[in-house]
Design an enzyme around this catalytic site. Structure first.
Site, PDB file in Angstrom:
ATOM      1  N   SER A  22       0.837  -1.210   0.000  1.00 12.34           N
ATOM      2  CA  SER A  22       0.000   0.000   0.000  1.00 12.34           C
ATOM      3  C   SER A  22       0.864   1.249   0.000  1.00 12.34           C
ATOM      4  O   SER A  22       2.088   1.173   0.185  1.00 12.34           O
ATOM      5  CB  SER A  22      -0.928   0.016   1.230  1.00 12.34           C
ATOM      6  OG  SER A  22      -0.172   0.122   2.414  1.00 12.34           O
ATOM      7  N   GLY A  23       0.221   2.382  -0.246  1.00 18.36           N
ATOM      8  CA  GLY A  23       0.849   3.685  -0.068  1.00 18.36           C
ATOM      9  C   GLY A  23       2.130   3.910  -0.845  1.00 18.36           C
ATOM     10  O   GLY A  23       2.238   3.590  -2.026  1.00 18.36           O
ATOM     11  N   TYR A 165       8.159   6.669  16.574  1.00 17.65           N
ATOM     12  CA  TYR A 165       8.362   6.977  15.153  1.00 17.65           C
ATOM     13  C   TYR A 165       9.537   7.949  14.982  1.00 17.65           C
ATOM     14  O   TYR A 165      10.442   7.712  14.181  1.00 17.65           O
ATOM     15  CB  TYR A 165       7.076   7.580  14.599  1.00 17.65           C
ATOM     16  CG  TYR A 165       7.072   7.757  13.097  1.00 17.65           C
ATOM     17  CD1 TYR A 165       6.904   6.656  12.260  1.00 17.65           C
ATOM     18  CD2 TYR A 165       7.219   9.012  12.516  1.00 17.65           C
ATOM     19  CE1 TYR A 165       6.883   6.825  10.870  1.00 17.65           C
ATOM     20  CE2 TYR A 165       7.204   9.176  11.141  1.00 17.65           C
ATOM     21  CZ  TYR A 165       7.030   8.080  10.328  1.00 17.65           C
ATOM     22  OH  TYR A 165       7.012   8.239   8.959  1.00 17.65           O
ATOM     23  N   LYS A 169      12.936   6.786  13.078  1.00 17.30           N
ATOM     24  CA  LYS A 169      13.251   7.422  11.788  1.00 17.30           C
ATOM     25  C   LYS A 169      14.559   8.210  11.889  1.00 17.30           C
ATOM     26  O   LYS A 169      15.347   8.242  10.943  1.00 17.30           O
ATOM     27  CB  LYS A 169      12.100   8.315  11.318  1.00 17.30           C
ATOM     28  CG  LYS A 169      10.844   7.538  10.933  1.00 17.30           C
ATOM     29  CD  LYS A 169      11.060   6.657   9.707  1.00 17.30           C
ATOM     30  CE  LYS A 169       9.780   5.961   9.272  1.00 17.30           C
ATOM     31  NZ  LYS A 169       9.965   5.093   8.095  1.00 17.30           N
ATOM     32  N   THR A 200      -2.054   8.396   2.638  1.00 12.69           N
ATOM     33  CA  THR A 200      -1.961   6.981   2.275  1.00 12.69           C
ATOM     34  C   THR A 200      -2.853   6.245   3.263  1.00 12.69           C
ATOM     35  O   THR A 200      -3.369   6.855   4.212  1.00 12.69           O
ATOM     36  CB  THR A 200      -0.522   6.436   2.447  1.00 12.69           C
ATOM     37  OG1 THR A 200      -0.160   6.551   3.826  1.00 12.69           O
ATOM     38  CG2 THR A 200       0.495   7.157   1.584  1.00 12.69           C
TER      39      THR A 200
HETATM   40  N1  LIG Z   1       2.593   8.944   3.992  1.00 15.34           N
HETATM   41  C1  LIG Z   1       3.321   9.833   4.630  1.00 15.34           C
HETATM   42  O1  LIG Z   1       2.886  10.951   4.901  1.00 15.34           O
HETATM   43  C2  LIG Z   1       4.723   9.473   5.069  1.00 15.34           C
HETATM   44  C3  LIG Z   1       5.543  10.518   5.480  1.00 15.34           C
HETATM   45  C4  LIG Z   1       6.837  10.229   5.884  1.00 15.34           C
HETATM   46  C5  LIG Z   1       7.297   8.936   5.849  1.00 15.34           C
HETATM   47  N2  LIG Z   1       6.481   7.927   5.459  1.00 15.34           N
HETATM   48  C6  LIG Z   1       7.013   6.569   5.465  1.00 15.34           C
HETATM   49  O2  LIG Z   1       6.718   5.922   4.257  1.00 15.34           O
HETATM   50  C7  LIG Z   1       6.605   4.524   4.485  1.00 15.34           C
HETATM   51  C8  LIG Z   1       5.300   4.024   3.899  1.00 15.34           C
HETATM   52  O3  LIG Z   1       4.226   4.612   4.617  1.00 15.34           O
HETATM   53  P1  LIG Z   1       2.792   4.835   3.975  1.00 15.34           P
HETATM   54  O4  LIG Z   1       2.383   6.220   4.296  1.00 15.34           O
HETATM   55  O5  LIG Z   1       2.782   4.385   2.570  1.00 15.34           O
HETATM   56  O6  LIG Z   1       1.893   3.895   4.913  1.00 15.34           O
HETATM   57  P2  LIG Z   1       1.077   2.549   4.630  1.00 15.34           P
HETATM   58  O7  LIG Z   1       0.172   2.717   3.463  1.00 15.34           O
HETATM   59  O8  LIG Z   1       0.496   2.203   5.944  1.00 15.34           O
HETATM   60  O9  LIG Z   1       2.191   1.514   4.250  1.00 15.34           O
HETATM   61  C9  LIG Z   1       2.981   0.859   5.199  1.00 15.34           C
HETATM   62  C10 LIG Z   1       3.513  -0.398   4.542  1.00 15.34           C
HETATM   63  O10 LIG Z   1       4.381  -1.064   5.484  1.00 15.34           O
HETATM   64  C11 LIG Z   1       4.038  -2.421   5.511  1.00 15.34           C
HETATM   65  N3  LIG Z   1       4.353  -3.015   6.810  1.00 15.34           N
HETATM   66  C12 LIG Z   1       4.017  -2.560   8.043  1.00 15.34           C
HETATM   67  N4  LIG Z   1       4.445  -3.429   8.981  1.00 15.34           N
HETATM   68  C13 LIG Z   1       5.062  -4.440   8.318  1.00 15.34           C
HETATM   69  C14 LIG Z   1       5.686  -5.631   8.719  1.00 15.34           C
HETATM   70  N5  LIG Z   1       5.778  -5.976  10.008  1.00 15.34           N
HETATM   71  N6  LIG Z   1       6.208  -6.446   7.768  1.00 15.34           N
HETATM   72  C15 LIG Z   1       6.122  -6.120   6.445  1.00 15.34           C
HETATM   73  N7  LIG Z   1       5.551  -4.995   6.004  1.00 15.34           N
HETATM   74  C16 LIG Z   1       5.012  -4.172   6.932  1.00 15.34           C
HETATM   75  C17 LIG Z   1       2.537  -2.479   5.217  1.00 15.34           C
HETATM   76  O11 LIG Z   1       2.199  -3.708   4.606  1.00 15.34           O
HETATM   77  P3  LIG Z   1       1.379  -4.921   5.292  1.00 15.34           P
HETATM   78  O12 LIG Z   1       0.413  -4.330   6.258  1.00 15.34           O
HETATM   79  O13 LIG Z   1       0.756  -5.614   4.118  1.00 15.34           O
HETATM   80  O14 LIG Z   1       2.451  -5.755   5.938  1.00 15.34           O
HETATM   81  C18 LIG Z   1       2.416  -1.372   4.171  1.00 15.34           C
HETATM   82  O15 LIG Z   1       2.680  -1.880   2.887  1.00 15.34           O
HETATM   83  C19 LIG Z   1       6.748   4.324   5.983  1.00 15.34           C
HETATM   84  O16 LIG Z   1       8.067   3.976   6.308  1.00 15.34           O
HETATM   85  C20 LIG Z   1       6.412   5.685   6.539  1.00 15.34           C
HETATM   86  O17 LIG Z   1       6.991   5.917   7.787  1.00 15.34           O
HETATM   87  C21 LIG Z   1       5.194   8.169   5.061  1.00 15.34           C
END
Ligand SMILES: NC(=O)c1ccc[n+]([C@@H]2O[C@H](COP(=O)([O-])OP(=O)(O)OC[C@H]3O[C@@H](n4cnc5c(N)ncnc54)[C@H](OP(=O)(O)O)[C@@H]3O)[C@@H](O)[C@H]2O)c1
Length: 260
Positions: A22-23, A165, A169, A200
């Site tokens: 996802s995301g 977090y 990070k 996301t």
């Molecule tokens: N969106 C933002 O605003 C933002 C900003 C800064 C940084 N980020 C970073 O970007 C990354 C992606 O975040 P996102 O916003 O796209 O959120 P998201 O849609 O919740 O995606 C998180 C992903 O991590 C996977 N995940 C979580 N725990 C896991 C585990 N134990 N084993 C394997 N996979 C795992 C989930 O897959 P499953 O549940 O299928 O395992 C999912 O694919 C993260 O590192 C987040 O901190 C996001």
């Protein structure tokens, strides 16, 4: 490097993206496939991975594999790494994107949430990076590692209670620098991407809470949230020849959030 193709093409390369169900992880996988790389998509939700993997193969004509694994479990990390290598060949682009962002007041933050954040956000990237780098060093090949950090690797959150977090990070951002230094002699370049607020599955619940989106837009010079696909350019840049003299850097994709 006198053509766009030679600067940005990833044809002949093999990427592994964690959190590709996802995301931003889906966008990272898209970016690699769009530039021609074969891609292993790793996360826990197998069905989602299969759907995205099929779509990428059909759309971009690259090889993909979906691997269900929990990156908090070391045996699963081994399984994912081995399965990806067996199906696609040596992995030379690793994107450590899987992440969790548990919230809770610091004075009563639950230990199991803290431990899981540490396992997913910091330990898993280290474990996977070790495996990818040792494979590359042994094979005398070069490669790229991209760690997904956050604006909260550098500053605290004014919107959410995010102690685990912010800590993990920040740890991942400095691990990026250390790995970059240790592996530069082998041609393994290690960088990070620091996104700002992007809706996301993982973030939309928080953004939807009253007042949050307005605050985020106010704190962001570009006065808007990001779009998930706005991560793609940074991914292709850091994975390709275009960034051949870039290592140990943290590239902000945050609408200017960290500029003021
Ligand atoms: N969106 C933002 O605003 C933002 C900003 C800064 C940084 N980020 C970073 O970007 C990354 C992606 O975040 P996102 O916003 O796209 O959120 P998201 O849609 O919740 O995606 C998180 C992903 O991590 C996977 N995940 C979580 N725990 C896991 C585990 N134990 N084993 C394997 N996979 C795992 C989930 O897959 P499953 O549940 O299928 O395992 C999912 O694919 C993260 O590192 C987040 O901190 C996001």
């Amino acid at each position: 490097m006198d053509s766009l193709e030679s600067l940005f093409s990833l044809r002949g390369h093999v990427g592994l993206v964690t959190g590709a169900s996802s995301g931003l992880g889906v966008e990272c996988a898209h970016a690699l496939a769009l530039a021609g790389a074969d891609v292993a998509l790793v996360a826990r939700r197998a069905e989602r991975l299969e759907t995205h993997a099929r779509e990428l193969s059909e759309r971009y004509g690259v090889r993909t594999v979906a691997i269900a694994a929990d990156v908090a479990v070391e045996a699963d990390i081994d399984k994912a790494f081995t399965a990806a290598r067996e199906r696609l060949g040596d992995i030379d682009i690793l994107i450590n994107n899987a992440g969790v962002s548990p919230t809770g007041r610091a004075e009563r933050f639950r230990r199991e949430l803290w431990d899981n954040a540490l396992a997913v956000n910091l330990t898993a990237p280290m474990m996977l990076s070790q495996r990818v780098a040792s494979g590359l060093i042994e094979a005398k090949k070069t490669g790229r590692i991209i760690n997904m950090v956050s604006i909260y690797a550098a500053v605290a959150s004014s919107v959410y209670k995010l102690s685990a977090y912010c800590a993990t990070k920040a740890g991942l951002a400095n691990l990026t620098r250390q790995l970059a230094v240790e592996w530069a002699p082998y041609g393994i370049l290690v960088n990070a991407i620091a996104p700002g607020w992007i809706p996301t599955e993982g973030t939309e619940g928080g953004i939807a809470k009253p007042g949050n989106q307005e605050r985020m837009e106010l704190f962001t010079p570009m006065a808007r949230l990001g779009r998930p696909d706005e991560i793609r350019g940074a991914v292709i840049f850091l994975a390709s020849a275009a960034s051949s003299y870039v290592t140990g850097s943290v590239l902000s994709v945050d609408g200017g959030y960290q500029a003021w």
